[in-house]
Design a protein around this motif. Structure first.
Motif, mmCIF file in Angstrom:
data_model
loop_
_atom_site.group_PDB
_atom_site.id
_atom_site.type_symbol
_atom_site.label_atom_id
_atom_site.label_comp_id
_atom_site.label_asym_id
_atom_site.label_seq_id
_atom_site.Cartn_x
_atom_site.Cartn_y
_atom_site.Cartn_z
ATOM 1 N N MET A 34 38.854 38.529 44.740
ATOM 2 C CA MET A 34 37.424 38.648 44.718
ATOM 3 C C MET A 34 36.748 37.276 44.727
ATOM 4 O O MET A 34 35.601 37.168 45.115
ATOM 5 N N GLU A 35 37.514 36.257 44.322
ATOM 6 C CA GLU A 35 36.972 34.900 44.383
ATOM 7 C C GLU A 35 36.656 34.501 45.827
ATOM 8 O O GLU A 35 35.664 33.816 46.078
ATOM 9 N N LYS A 36 37.483 34.950 46.774
ATOM 10 C CA LYS A 36 37.228 34.664 48.191
ATOM 11 C C LYS A 36 35.902 35.270 48.621
ATOM 12 O O LYS A 36 35.152 34.664 49.382
ATOM 13 N N VAL A 37 35.627 36.471 48.143
ATOM 14 C CA VAL A 37 34.381 37.152 48.496
ATOM 15 C C VAL A 37 33.192 36.369 47.953
ATOM 16 O O VAL A 37 32.224 36.101 48.677
ATOM 17 N N TYR A 76 34.709 50.099 37.318
ATOM 18 C CA TYR A 76 34.247 51.390 36.820
ATOM 19 C C TYR A 76 34.346 52.506 37.853
ATOM 20 O O TYR A 76 33.950 53.641 37.584
ATOM 21 N N HIS A 77 34.861 52.184 39.027
ATOM 22 C CA HIS A 77 35.001 53.175 40.097
ATOM 23 C C HIS A 77 36.452 53.201 40.537
ATOM 24 O O HIS A 77 37.104 52.167 40.626
ATOM 25 N N THR A 114 41.676 51.515 39.978
ATOM 26 C CA THR A 114 40.263 51.195 40.169
ATOM 27 C C THR A 114 40.081 50.479 41.499
ATOM 28 O O THR A 114 41.031 49.943 42.077
ATOM 29 N N ASP A 115 38.832 50.465 41.958
ATOM 30 C CA ASP A 115 38.526 49.791 43.219
ATOM 31 C C ASP A 115 38.931 48.322 43.186
ATOM 32 O O ASP A 115 39.391 47.776 44.186
#
Length: 132
Positions: A1-4, A28-29, A97-98
């Protein structure tokens, strides 16, 4: 997620806030199933998109609408036959989770698509962003 986050940090406040919001809420999803598509699906849909772009790109929605009602023309029949040849997707049972499943490339692509639509609709302000 750091790349995002790094990708969108350079693109401005709204793209970065979009990425932050989605990443913050990913834990949470979750998904119960994961669909694994054969690579032939991507190839098939790229061909279909290309065909439809060539046919309809210079038409208004009103001009396109009558074509959508013709379900059994030769193009639709040919595309349906090709689609039937693609392997059936595999479905895996997962309980993740997602944040555990979604990769950075997928997330960047989807955020960029959403932002492109947001911009095309003329949304520009923070108020619009909260609504969006």
């Amino acid at each position: 997620m750091e790349k995002v986050l790094e990708h969108f940090r350079k693109q401005g406040k709204i793209p970065y806030q979009s990425a932050c919001f989605l990443i913050e809420n990913m834990p949470y999803h979750q998904s119960k199933e994961m669909i694994l598509l054969d690579s032939a699906y991507n190839s098939y849909f790229e061909r279909v998109d290309s065909i439809y772009f060539q046919l309809f790109s210079n038409m208004t929605i009103e001009e396109i609408r009558p074509y959508k009602k013709k379900k059994h023309d030769s193009l639709c029949i040919s595309l349906a036959e090709n689609f039937k040849k693609i392997a059936v997707p595999r479905i895996l049972n997962v309980d993740k989770t997602d944040i555990q499943i979604i990769n950075s490339e997928f997330l960047v692509d989807n955020i960029e698509s959403a932002l492109r639509i947001w911009n095309e609709k003329g949304y520009k302000t923070d108020k619009d962003f909260d609504f969006f």
